[in-house]
Write a protein that holds these residues in place. Structure first.
Motif, PDB file in Angstrom:
ATOM      1  N   ASP A  79      -8.176   4.509  -6.084  1.00  0.00           N
ATOM      2  CA  ASP A  79      -7.488   4.032  -4.920  1.00  0.00           C
ATOM      3  C   ASP A  79      -6.602   3.721  -4.043  1.00  0.00           C
ATOM      4  N   CYS A  80      -6.889   3.068  -2.719  1.00  0.00           N
ATOM      5  CA  CYS A  80      -6.560   3.704  -1.880  1.00  0.00           C
ATOM      6  C   CYS A  80      -4.794   3.000  -1.838  1.00  0.00           C
ATOM      7  N   CYS A  81      -4.075   2.724  -2.610  1.00  0.00           N
ATOM      8  CA  CYS A  81      -2.571   2.170  -3.430  1.00  0.00           C
ATOM      9  C   CYS A  81      -2.264   3.686  -3.553  1.00  0.00           C
ATOM     10  N   ASP A  82      -2.672   4.755  -3.560  1.00  0.00           N
ATOM     11  CA  ASP A  82      -2.079   5.619  -4.461  1.00  0.00           C
ATOM     12  C   ASP A  82      -2.146   6.738  -3.222  1.00  0.00           C
ATOM     13  N   TRP A  83      -2.833   6.592  -1.844  1.00  0.00           N
ATOM     14  CA  TRP A  83      -3.305   7.672  -1.273  1.00  0.00           C
ATOM     15  C   TRP A  83      -1.752   7.879  -0.606  1.00  0.00           C
ATOM     16  N   TYR A  84      -1.896   8.781  -0.010  1.00  0.00           N
ATOM     17  CA  TYR A  84      -1.069   9.994   0.661  1.00  0.00           C
ATOM     18  C   TYR A  84      -0.370   8.951   2.042  1.00  0.00           C
ATOM     19  N   CYS A  85       1.053   8.453   2.477  1.00  0.00           N
ATOM     20  CA  CYS A  85       1.502   7.851   3.884  1.00  0.00           C
ATOM     21  C   CYS A  85       0.766   6.570   3.505  1.00  0.00           C
ATOM     22  N   VAL A  86       0.447   5.905   3.056  1.00  0.00           N
ATOM     23  CA  VAL A  86       0.430   5.089   2.453  1.00  0.00           C
ATOM     24  C   VAL A  86       0.826   3.703   1.665  1.00  0.00           C
ATOM     25  N   LYS A  87       1.584   2.464   1.547  1.00  0.00           N
ATOM     26  CA  LYS A  87       1.649   2.160   1.005  1.00  0.00           C
ATOM     27  C   LYS A  87       1.491   0.297   0.649  1.00  0.00           C
ATOM     28  N   CYS A  88       1.223   0.183  -0.832  1.00  0.00           N
ATOM     29  CA  CYS A  88       0.498  -1.692  -1.149  1.00  0.00           C
ATOM     30  C   CYS A  88       1.965  -2.220  -1.672  1.00  0.00           C
ATOM     31  N   ASP A  89       1.760  -3.963  -0.563  1.00  0.00           N
ATOM     32  CA  ASP A  89       2.521  -4.271  -1.351  1.00  0.00           C
ATOM     33  C   ASP A  89       2.004  -4.741  -3.063  1.00  0.00           C
ATOM     34  N   ASP A  90       3.091  -4.907  -4.152  1.00  0.00           N
ATOM     35  CA  ASP A  90       2.888  -5.591  -5.118  1.00  0.00           C
ATOM     36  C   ASP A  90       2.608  -6.923  -5.323  1.00  0.00           C
ATOM     37  N   ARG A  91       2.904  -7.779  -4.140  1.00  0.00           N
ATOM     38  CA  ARG A  91       2.565  -9.260  -4.914  1.00  0.00           C
ATOM     39  C   ARG A  91       0.865  -9.546  -4.101  1.00  0.00           C
ATOM     40  N   ASN A  92       1.034  -8.460  -3.674  1.00  0.00           N
ATOM     41  CA  ASN A  92      -0.348  -9.687  -3.188  1.00  0.00           C
ATOM     42  C   ASN A  92      -1.532  -7.942  -2.653  1.00  0.00           C
ATOM     43  N   ASN A  93      -1.472  -6.476  -3.280  1.00  0.00           N
ATOM     44  CA  ASN A  93      -2.384  -5.857  -2.911  1.00  0.00           C
ATOM     45  C   ASN A  93      -2.164  -5.392  -1.709  1.00  0.00           C
TER      46      ASN A  93
END
Length: 360
Positions: A79-93
């Protein structure tokens, strides 16, 4: 930038119900779950938050950087939301931050800023730090990022001019382009950014004048950190209309008057004009007595005497008048002026503590 809400915080702000499951209910739920797993053509996607388009772009982004070990966690199976150096917005992923920042200079990240970064429409923050082999210009595809609030490119090998297209990104609040190889003039169009809080362009090879348009920034105006460049000429008097927290114009080739940056009603905290060729009379200036903590006017052609108003400044942490031979007379007693040693007044014609006594 947007934050993310934890699960526990979410449930604290949401009405909850107490469910008591019967054995029939458990069986029904298990059956429904099994049907979903069997019927879904994309079983892996059920647990993946990352938007598939963002994931595709990030994998291209990694390839454009020549697949550095720095991004080893960018595994297409994860899951790219778990990749190092990035962050996902919880509201829209959707990916909203990329921060490639190394504690030590990392030579293994090579190439230019990936053009694919412009294909992340929800990106708000973009950061590259301590990547000396990241080279080339600032990519024009960045102009497509209409939600971008901050760009932070520091201690890299990027070169070329500061692009005019940055003025098109009206959401920008922070521009930090320090310790790179940028050259040419500062675009006057940056004054069109209505939300700019900080403009940090220090330690580059910038030339030309500080744009007169900068006086039209919305008050109080952004912090102006322009030190360690090759800027020249007088600074525009319109900068006196601003009242930012920090102004650092040190180590350039600036000349003329800068007295309009001072004033008792201003709220400036840091003012550094050192190592230029400014020339103005210090004697009658006033100062923000509650906020000013850092004043460095050393290595200039400033003249006159030190005004009594400086004894009213309450929270000095740094003070330097040295290498201004035109400064003369007795150093006023009181306030914080005597808490600094003689080197703060070195190579002037001042006298009195902490320098030797004045002679009649």
């Amino acid at each position: 930038m947007r934050g993310t809400r934890s699960v526990s915080m979410y449930f604290r702000n949401t009405t909850t119900c107490d469910f008591t499951f019967t054995s029939k209910m458990r069986s029904l739920l298990m059956l429904l779950g099994l049907c979903v797993l069997v019927l879904s053509p994309f079983p892996v996607a059920l647990s993946e938050r990352c938007h598939p388009q963002d994931k595709k772009v990030l994998l291209r982004f990694k390839k454009e950087l020549n697949n550095p070990y720095f991004l080893a966690s960018w595994d297409p199976k994860e899951d790219c939301c778990d990749w190092y150096c990035v962050k996902c917005d919880d509201r829209n992923n959707r990916i909203y931050t990329i921060f490639l920042r190394s504690d030590e200079p990392d030579p293994n990240v090579t190439g230019q800023i990936p053009p694919s970064v412009g294909d992340l429409p929800y990106l708000q923050g973009l950061s590259f730090h301590n990547l000396p082999n990241l080279v080339g210009p600032i990519q024009p595809t960045i102009a497509k990022l209409h939600k971008l609030t901050g760009i932070f490119f520091s201690n890299t090998g990027i070169s070329g001019p500061i692009p005019e297209f940055l003025a098109q990104i009206k959401t920008l609040q922070y521009i930090e382009l320090s310790s790179n190889r940028l050259s040419g003039p500062i675009p006057s169009s940056l004054s069109q950014l209505p939300n700019l809080i900080s403009l940090q362009l220090d330690r580059n090879k910038l030339t030309g004048r500080i744009p007169a348009s900068f006086g039209s920034f919305k008050k109080p105006g952004p912090d102006l950190i322009l030190s360690h460049n090759q800027l020249s000429g007088p600074i525009p008097a319109s900068l006196g209309n601003l009242d930012p927290d920090r102004i650092d114009l040190s180590r350039n080739n600036l000349v003329g008057d800068a007295s309009f940056l001072f004033g008792s009603k201003k709220k400036t905290r840091v003012l550094d004009l050192s190592r230029n060729a400014f020339s103005f009379d210090l004697s009658r200036l006033t100062f923000p007595k509650e906020t000013l903590t850092w004043l460095d006017i050393s290595h200039n052609n400033i003249y006159g005497s030190i005004p009594m108003a400086l004894t009213k400044v309450r929270y000095f942490q740094q003070l330097n008048f040295s290498f201004n031979p035109g400064l003369k007379g007795q150093i006023p007693q009181g306030g914080g002026l005597q808490t600094f040693d003689k080197y703060s007044y070195f190579h002037t014609n001042l006298c009195g503590s902490p320098l030797p006594p004045c002679t009649k």
